[in-house]
Write an enzyme that holds these catalytic residues in place. Structure first.
Site, short mmCIF file in Angstrom:
data_model
loop_
_atom_site.label_atom_id
_atom_site.label_comp_id
_atom_site.label_asym_id
_atom_site.label_seq_id
_atom_site.Cartn_x
_atom_site.Cartn_y
_atom_site.Cartn_z
N LYS A 11 0.68 -1.23 -0.23
CA LYS A 11 0.13 0.01 -0.18
C LYS A 11 1.01 1.13 -0.15
O LYS A 11 1.72 1.52 0.80
CB LYS A 11 -0.88 0.14 1.36
CG LYS A 11 -1.81 1.18 1.30
CD LYS A 11 -2.94 1.18 0.15
CE LYS A 11 -4.22 2.01 0.49
NZ LYS A 11 -5.09 2.12 -0.53
N THR A 58 -4.14 -4.79 1.36
CA THR A 58 -3.64 -3.52 1.42
C THR A 58 -4.34 -2.54 2.52
O THR A 58 -3.61 -1.71 3.14
CB THR A 58 -3.48 -2.95 0.08
OG1 THR A 58 -4.64 -2.71 -0.54
CG2 THR A 58 -2.55 -3.76 -0.86
N ARG A 177 30.97 31.98 -9.61
CA ARG A 177 29.82 31.70 -10.23
C ARG A 177 28.79 31.37 -9.10
O ARG A 177 28.95 30.96 -7.98
CB ARG A 177 29.83 30.20 -10.95
CG ARG A 177 30.15 28.85 -10.36
CD ARG A 177 29.87 27.79 -11.17
NE ARG A 177 30.26 26.61 -10.34
CZ ARG A 177 30.00 25.16 -10.64
NH1 ARG A 177 29.44 25.15 -11.91
NH2 ARG A 177 30.28 24.44 -9.96
N GLN A 229 31.33 17.94 -7.10
CA GLN A 229 31.83 16.62 -6.94
C GLN A 229 32.78 16.72 -5.53
O GLN A 229 32.51 15.85 -4.74
CB GLN A 229 32.65 16.02 -8.15
CG GLN A 229 31.81 15.57 -9.31
CD GLN A 229 31.84 16.67 -10.28
OE1 GLN A 229 31.65 17.88 -10.03
NE2 GLN A 229 31.46 16.27 -11.53
N HIS A 257 22.29 25.79 -12.64
CA HIS A 257 23.08 26.55 -13.11
C HIS A 257 22.38 27.92 -13.17
O HIS A 257 21.09 27.96 -13.63
CB HIS A 257 23.73 26.32 -14.39
CG HIS A 257 24.61 24.96 -14.60
ND1 HIS A 257 26.03 25.14 -13.80
CD2 HIS A 257 24.54 23.68 -14.73
CE1 HIS A 257 26.40 23.90 -13.84
NE2 HIS A 257 25.42 23.17 -14.53
#
Length: 291
Positions: A11, A58, A177, A229, A257
């Site tokens: 469920k 369920t 940035r 990263q 970005h």
């Protein structure tokens, strides 16, 4: 003859709300979550022979979720998920594994005239606390905790350069940035042999969630990030160091970005480099798992 190689059913989208009342302080705390329950076990005949005698309905899963929520704490969600998953494996001898997924939605207490209000709350963002608790017969309880949809942005302090450049590269290097991402982070706990072992460590779940959130914010904000990263690796590393019972950490940080828009075509208007103020948002994805 064909055979069933694997099967689970259950469920999804069980909506659950619980209020906890502290009579001494006249303060109420609320929790809201969406729960999914999936069961595995000796249920093959329900597929191959239309044998419903092995089927836990369920609707029964949904009602059980509500009953367990009434009878037990729902916070931390790691504990509630373990209680619920363990119930199905203990209650039904032909069910050997129960998977419980919990998405806890935020309700933050309002402050009125500088004071926390005893029973009024607001939704302060899309961020969610997520938990996967699996009770596995003969093995124990496996738990993965996490943070989902935590949207963050910093307007400077990020760079990306010295990447592979060849005939297919159009992206320019940048030493400053905007960095924005929707954080999805998860950490897997050492297997708990029994529900009692989960209960013994119950204080670790909220503590580690708070630490993971703090580490995410601090490194995101303070790190002069050379790449997404590297930043996510440091986040994983620090969570592993802060939580000895955690064995694995994973992050997904899809880059949102914000690209500079050259407006020099309009009367020489400067909007690049140090003059950049108006940008164009778009997205990409970066993921990492660390153990």
């Amino acid at each position: 003859m064909p055979s069933v190689s694997a099967a689970r059913y259950g469920k999804d989208n069980i909506r659950l709300y619980k209020v906890v009342r502290d009579e001494a302080s006249k303060t109420q705390t609320v929790y809201e979550m969406t729960v999914c329950v999936l069961l595995e076990g000796a249920i093959e005949t329900s597929y191959t022979e239309a044998d419903n005698s092995v089927v836990v309905a369920t609707d029964s899963m949904k009602q059980t979720t509500y009953i367990m929520a009434k009878q037990h704490p729902v916070n931390p969600p790691e504990l509630f998920g373990s209680i619920l998953a363990n119930h199905f494996v203990q209650k039904y001898k032909h069910i050997h594994t129960a998977h419980v997924n919990i998405v806890q939605h935020r309700w933050t207490r309002m402050e009125i005239e500088g004071k926390p209000h005893p029973h009024s709350f607001f939704r302060d963002g899309a961020e969610k606390r997520v938990v996967q608790a699996d009770a596995i017969e003969g093995k124990g309880i496996e738990i993965r905790s996490g943070i989902a949809e935590l949207l963050v942005l910093k307007s400077t302090g990020s760079m990306f350069h010295s990447f592979v450049r060849d005939e297919y590269t159009a992206l320019p290097e940048t030493w400053d940035r905007i960095l924005s991402t929707s954080v999805d982070a998860g950490w897997k706990w050492s297997t708990f042999p029994t529900l009692e072992d989960v209960q013994k460590e119950v204080g670790k779940f909220d503590e580690t969630h708070a630490k993971a959130r703090e580490i995410t914010f601090r490194l995101f904000a303070q790190e002069e990030s050379p790449s997404v990263q590297n930043t996510m690796y440091k986040m994983c590393e620090q969570i592993l160091a802060a939580a000895p019972l955690v064995t694995d950490v994973d992050y997904s940080l899809p880059n949102k970005h914000y690209f500079e828009i050259d407006l020099s075509w309009h009367k020489g208007l400067k909007n690049t480099g140090k003059d950049a103020e108006v940008a164009f948002p778009m997205s990409s994805a970066v993921t990492l798992a660390l153990a």
